[in-house]
Design an enzyme around this catalytic site. Structure first.
Site, mmCIF file in Angstrom:
data_model
loop_
_atom_site.group_PDB
_atom_site.id
_atom_site.type_symbol
_atom_site.label_atom_id
_atom_site.label_comp_id
_atom_site.label_asym_id
_atom_site.label_seq_id
_atom_site.Cartn_x
_atom_site.Cartn_y
_atom_site.Cartn_z
ATOM 1 N N LYS A 277 0.841 -1.197 0.000
ATOM 2 C CA LYS A 277 0.000 0.000 0.000
ATOM 3 C C LYS A 277 0.874 1.244 0.000
ATOM 4 O O LYS A 277 2.005 1.215 0.478
ATOM 5 C CB LYS A 277 -0.858 0.020 1.279
ATOM 6 C CG LYS A 277 -1.976 -0.995 1.314
ATOM 7 C CD LYS A 277 -2.754 -0.875 2.632
ATOM 8 C CE LYS A 277 -3.863 -1.911 2.709
ATOM 9 N NZ LYS A 277 -4.926 -1.741 1.702
ATOM 10 N N ARG A 351 -10.212 -11.599 2.120
ATOM 11 C CA ARG A 351 -11.051 -12.655 1.548
ATOM 12 C C ARG A 351 -10.355 -14.012 1.629
ATOM 13 O O ARG A 351 -11.021 -15.044 1.739
ATOM 14 C CB ARG A 351 -11.449 -12.283 0.113
ATOM 15 C CG ARG A 351 -10.285 -12.093 -0.816
ATOM 16 C CD ARG A 351 -10.640 -11.259 -2.051
ATOM 17 N NE ARG A 351 -10.793 -9.833 -1.743
ATOM 18 C CZ ARG A 351 -11.105 -8.912 -2.657
ATOM 19 N NH1 ARG A 351 -11.314 -9.253 -3.914
ATOM 20 N NH2 ARG A 351 -11.211 -7.651 -2.289
HETATM 21 N N1 BES Z 1 -7.906 -3.843 4.435
HETATM 22 C C1 BES Z 1 -8.122 -3.492 3.082
HETATM 23 C C2 BES Z 1 -9.439 -2.771 2.840
HETATM 24 C C3 BES Z 1 -9.595 -1.410 3.442
HETATM 25 C C4 BES Z 1 -9.386 -0.289 2.676
HETATM 26 C C5 BES Z 1 -10.002 -1.250 4.730
HETATM 27 C C6 BES Z 1 -9.575 0.967 3.210
HETATM 28 C C7 BES Z 1 -10.191 -0.002 5.266
HETATM 29 C C8 BES Z 1 -9.974 1.105 4.493
HETATM 30 C C9 BES Z 1 -8.120 -4.737 2.201
HETATM 31 O O1 BES Z 1 -7.353 -5.786 2.629
HETATM 32 C C10 BES Z 1 -7.617 -4.295 0.884
HETATM 33 O O2 BES Z 1 -6.488 -3.881 0.828
HETATM 34 N N2 BES Z 1 -8.438 -4.387 -0.146
HETATM 35 C C11 BES Z 1 -8.067 -3.967 -1.439
HETATM 36 C C12 BES Z 1 -8.602 -4.979 -2.430
HETATM 37 C C13 BES Z 1 -8.112 -4.781 -3.820
HETATM 38 C C14 BES Z 1 -6.645 -5.106 -3.902
HETATM 39 C C15 BES Z 1 -8.908 -5.669 -4.737
HETATM 40 C C16 BES Z 1 -8.674 -2.598 -1.707
HETATM 41 O O3 BES Z 1 -9.825 -2.373 -1.320
HETATM 42 O O4 BES Z 1 -7.983 -1.753 -2.254
HETATM 43 ZN ZN ZN Z 2 -5.341 -5.617 2.007
#
Ligand code: BES
Ligand code: ZN
Ligand code: ZN
Length: 496
Positions: A277, A351
């Site tokens: 990230k 997931r």
């Molecule tokens: N933990 C994150 C989702 C999240 C995003 C929680 C913002 C709280 C605030 C999750 O594991 C994630 O990173 N999801 C990705 C999925 C994508 C790679 C398909 C996302 O939402 O960007």
């Molecule tokens: Zn994630």
């Protein structure tokens, strides 16, 4: 903070503040407000006439040394239009009054319910509102603001015949709010103070003291059970994963009753893994275990409230780190169910761990599944920080949850999970892939992935990524963890 039921008439209560609420109507001087006005020699009528007291939602009118009352202050909170008033408004009024008075260094107050509101439900929501409003994220501050602390809230306006209902409501409200705050405490912990093993220890300690059965699976047991999806996320970290299992068994189990499985995502820190990230805002990813914390909090409440159905809580917990052994985009993993997964993005890890979580919950005997997870940024785009995203495979079951959400004042909005979306995650080299193929609908794709592991069990997925954390404080809640969905889930289980 103590919350109790007082017995005195409002005029003689010696308190730092007497609080009540006023409706926005042609003549707000009705019922108990008219009585206070009378005691105070027409002061409130005067304020209403001058436009200072209108009853508009969460308007505060503070009067010092009100005539005719023993209270040092009188605080009137606007309750909005009477037709729209409900227990969700009352919960917020109690919370907002507490935070308003706390910021003014008041230490105790009495909340006078309006005519007709001396009920079990009112007492419950006032306790919930006050106790959740009192929560502050100051655990790691070495200098706590001791002058800003509420010691006692007293409920007023309950006649002798209404007291037992009031006490019952207070006790229920206390249980629920304290469990919600327990979850919020966990969510607040930074990842260096809350690793998967520490979360498991805390869950175990809670379960034991509450009289719940608990089993913690360590990395070896997780490997023996072939939970390949959970292990794939955990392999990038030196912190070992844990699978937390807490079970509530009712005193008398009805035959044929559902067994509820509550599965919560508990990624104690989500860096994204190799699909890392951006650094800005990454610190917030300590709350990526909010779904798991919420489910553990639900179990804490159920232990006291004693529903008539069996509940199995399964919380897969891990860090998501880009270590030397971390999984890489393109890796293929085999989940506990035997399904193969192409991991196209290591940041879609929630997931993966839930795939093994829901499968294991079914294996343990859960017939109805509900998962809660800070799963996607896409749900924040869709619903912002206002509504929880609800996905369900069985409409009657989903309707029941939505009814519980409504009853407990938690905003939730249903999203689709029909088969057209199944295409998005169809695998090319494995059975499925963990992200959609660039067609939008990110929150739905996440849900569809989890659905693959639920078989024919009725299942609900709650995406709480937007609602588990308040970036700004609300009049009735501090900024930070919210504990969202706990009240809805407790209500749902209690309704069986
Ligand atoms: N933990 C994150 C989702 C999240 C995003 C929680 C913002 C709280 C605030 C999750 O594991 C994630 O990173 N999801 C990705 C999925 C994508 C790679 C398909 C996302 O939402 O960007
Ligand atoms: Zn994630
Ligand atoms: Zn995550």
């Amino acid at each position: 903070m103590q919350i109790n039921l007082g017995a005195q008439p409002f005029a003689v209560i010696e308190t730092e503040a007497l609080v009540s609420y006023v409706f926005e109507e042609t003549d707000p001087m009705q019922g108990r407000i008219a009585e206070i006005d009378h005691s105070a020699g027409g002061l409130l009528s005067k304020l209403a006439k001058s436009g200072e007291l209108t009853g508009k939602n969460l308007e505060f009118t503070l009067v010092h040394s009100p005539a005719g009352l023993k209270a040092a202050r009188l605080l009137l909170v606007g309750a909005g239009k009477r037709e729209q008033f409900n227990s969700a408004t009352l919960r917020k009024i109690a919370g907002a009054a507490l935070r308003y008075l706390k910021s003014r260094s008041v230490k105790n107050f009495a909340l006078l319910v309006r005519e007709g509101d001396a009920t079990e439900e009112s007492a419950q929501v006032i306790a919930e509102g006050a106790l959740t409003a009192d929560f502050e994220s100051d655990k790691y501050k070495t200098e706590k603001k001791n002058d800003k602390r509420i010691d006692t809230v007293s409920l007023a306006g309950f006649a002798e015949s209404e007291r037992s209902a009031g006490e019952k409501g207070l006790s229920k409200g206390r249980t629920i709010a304290e469990s919600q705050n327990f979850a919020r405490d966990l969510i607040n912990e930074p990842s260096n103070k809350l690793t998967p093993s520490i979360l498991a220890q805390k869950a175990e300690a809670m379960a034991k003291s509450a009289g719940l059965s608990v089993e913690i699976l360590d990395e070896k047991k997780i490997a023996d059970l072939k939970m390949g999806a959970l292990l794939s996320v955990a392999q990038g970290s030196i912190e070992p994963p844990r699978m937390i299992v807490i079970t509530y068994n009712p005193p008398v189990a009805k035959t044929g009753a559902p067994v509820i499985g509550l599965i919560g995502k508990a990624v104690t820190f989500d860096t994204g893994g190799i699909s890392i990230k951006p650094s800005e805002g990454m610190e917030k990813m300590k709350y990526d275990m909010a779904g798991g914390a919420t489910m553990i909090g639900v179990m804490r409440a159920l232990a006291s409230l004693k529903p008539g159905v069996r509940v199995i809580c399964v919380v897969p917990s891990t860090e998501n780190m880009p270590g030397g052994r971390a999984q890489k985009p393109g890796d293929i993993q085999t989940a506990m169910s035997g399904k193969t997964i192409e991991v196209l993005n290591t940041d879609a890890e929630g997931r993966l761990i839930l795939a093994d979580g829901v499968h294991y919950a079914r294996q343990l005997g859960a017939t109805h599944l509900i998962d809660a997870a800070t799963l996607t940024g896409a749900i924040v785009v869709a619903l912002a920080g206002v509504n929880v995203g609800v996905f369900g495979s069985d409409q009657p079951f989903t309707d029941k949850l939505l009814a519980s959400a409504k009853a407990t004042g938690e905003k939730m909005w249903q999203m689709p999970v029909d088969d057209d979306y199944r295409e998005f995650i169809k695998g090319t080299v494995a059975d499925i892939q963990n992200i959609g193929s660039g067609k939008g609908g990110g929150a739905i794709t996440g849900a569809m992935f989890i659905k693959e592991f639920t078989g024919d069990s009725p299942w609900i997925h709650l995406d709480i990524a937007g609602t588990a954390w308040n970036d700004d404080s609300k009049p009735w809640l501090a900024k930070g963890p919210t504990g969202v969905a706990l009240r809805t889930l407790v209500h749902l289980v209690m309704s069986y």
